[in-house]
Design an enzyme around this catalytic site. Structure first.
Site, PDB file in Angstrom:
ATOM      1  N   SER A 159     -21.765  15.500  65.549  1.00  0.00           N
ATOM      2  CA  SER A 159     -20.420  14.964  65.673  1.00  0.00           C
ATOM      3  C   SER A 159     -20.215  14.394  67.063  1.00  0.00           C
ATOM      4  CB  SER A 159     -19.365  16.046  65.404  1.00  0.00           C
ATOM      5  OG  SER A 159     -19.188  16.838  66.555  1.00  0.00           O
ATOM      6  N   TYR A 184     -18.271  24.420  69.486  1.00  0.00           N
ATOM      7  CA  TYR A 184     -18.561  23.419  68.465  1.00  0.00           C
ATOM      8  C   TYR A 184     -19.488  22.351  68.997  1.00  0.00           C
ATOM      9  CZ  TYR A 184     -17.779  19.661  65.080  1.00  0.00           C
ATOM     10  OH  TYR A 184     -17.954  18.674  64.164  1.00  0.00           O
TER      11      TYR A 184
END
Length: 297
Positions: A159, A184
Site C-alpha cells: 500500500s 501498518y
C-alpha cells in the site's frame, strides 16, 4: 531477479478494471491462489481470473463466509487458512502440496489495516504477522509448486502506507509503544478503495487522513473494487512483465521512485528505502528466522 523501477508503458491506467486488463486472456488450465479472495479487491481478482478460465484456490479463515461470497463463481476451491497461525499455514500448504499440482499465480491479497494492538503466535504484532509473516511462510512453503511450472508469478499486495515509515529494525514488534499506522507501514499498491479493510479506521482518523470532512463528505477520489483489483490481475498475466521481478506496481504500471521530500511524494510512487536490496535481504533473513521457513536453504 530485480528490475529497474520505472514505467514500461502498460497501456492501462488508474481507472482500468480487472475485466479490461484481462480482456482476451486465456487462463484455461492455469491455477491461481488468492488469499483474501472472498471480499474487497480480492474477490474481484478471483472473479476475473475465473472468468478467464483459471482454477482459483481461495484460502479463507472464515470458510462459510467465503463459500457464501463465492457462490456461483466457476472453478473456485476454498481451503481453510489463518495467516496469523503458522500451524494453520503449514496445514494448508501440506494439503495443497499433497495434491501434486503446480501453481501459476499466487496473489497475496489478504490483510488488515490500522488494527487495534493485539499479539498472535509467539507475541508477534498482529498486522506484521498477518500482512507479512503469514504470507512469507505461505509463499515459501508453496515454493515447490510455484517452481515446478513455467514462470509462476507471486504478487504481494502492499500500500501507500510504506511512505509512513522505513522498517523499524530496532523494534519490529512495537514493544516500545504501538502506533497502528506505523505498524501498518510494514506491510503492488491497489490504490484507495472503499472496502472492509478500513473497518478499524474511525471517523476521526479518516478526517485526519484527509479522506473525508467532518460531515462525512469524501475529499479524495476512491477507486471501485474492480479498478483496485486490476493491478494484481495485470501483474499476474501481463506479457510486459515477463522476465521482470521485484518491482513495485501501482495503477497498472511500474511505479517511479520518488523523492520523499517532494510536495506530492505521499500521493504516488515508491520511496527509495522500500526498494533497497540490502533491506530486502535483511527482512528476508529476519522473516525466515521468525517463521522457521526458508525455501532456499
Amino acid at each position: 531477479m530485480t528490475s529497474e523501477q520505472h514505467p514500461i508503458g502498460s497501456g492501462f491506467g488508474p481507472a482500468s478494471t480487472v475485466g479490461e486488463v484481462l480482456d482476451g486472456a486465456d487462463l484455461t488450465g492455469k491455477l491461481a491462489i488468492v488469499t483474501g479472495g472472498y471480499s474487497g479487491v480480492g474477490i474481484e481478482d478471483v472473479r476475473g481470473l475465473s472468468a478467464a478460465g483459471a482454477t482459483v484456490v481461495v484460502p479463507a479463515r472464515r470458510v462459510d463466509e467465503a463459500k457464501k461470497a463465492l457462490d456461483g463463481v466457476e472453478r473456485v476451491e476454498i481451503g481453510e487458512l489463518d495467516l496469523a497461525d503458522l500451524v494453520s499455514v503449514r496445514a494448508f500448504t501440506d494439503r495443497f502440496l499433497d495434491g501434486g499440482r503446480e501453481i501459476d499465480i499466487l496473489i497475496n491479497c489478504a490483510g488488515v489495516m490500522a488494527a487495534p494492538e493485539s499479539r498472535v503466535g509467539p507475541g508477534w504484532e498482529f498486522q506484521f504477522a498477518v500482512n507479512h509473516l503469514g504470507h512469507f511462510a505461505l509463499t515459501n512453503r508453496l515454493w515447490p509448486a510455484l517452481s515446478a511450472g513455467d514462470g509462476a508469478r507471486v504478487i504481494a499486495f502492499s500500500s501507500r502506507g510504506h511512505k509512513f515509515s522505513d522498517i523499524r529494525w530496532d523494534d519490529l514488534g512495537f514493544a516500545g509503544g504501538y502506533d497502528k499506522w506505523q505498524a501498518y507501514a510494514f506491510s503492488l499498491n491497489p490504490g484507495g478503495i472503499r472496502t472492509n479493510l478500513q473497518r478499524h479506521v474511525s471517523h476521526e482518523d479518516q478526517v485526519q487522513l484527509g479522506w473525508i470532512d467532518r460531515d462525512g463528505n469524501h475529499l479524495i477520489e476512491w477507486k471501485s473494487p474492480e479498478a483496485g483489483a486490476a493491478t494484481a490481475a495485470w501483474a499476474a498475466t501481463s506479457g510486459h512483465l515477463r522476465g521482470m521481478g521485484g518491482v513495485y506496481l501501482e495503477d497498472n504500471e511500474v511505479a517511479e521512485i520518488v523523492d520523499p521530500g517532494a510536495p506530492d511524494a505521499m500521493k504516488s510512487g515508491l520511496h527509495p528505502y522500500a526498494a533497497d536490496p540490502a533491506s530486502a535481504a535483511r527482512l528476508w533473513d529476519i522473516s525466515a528466522e521468525l517463521t522457521g521457513v526458508n525455501a532456499f536453504e
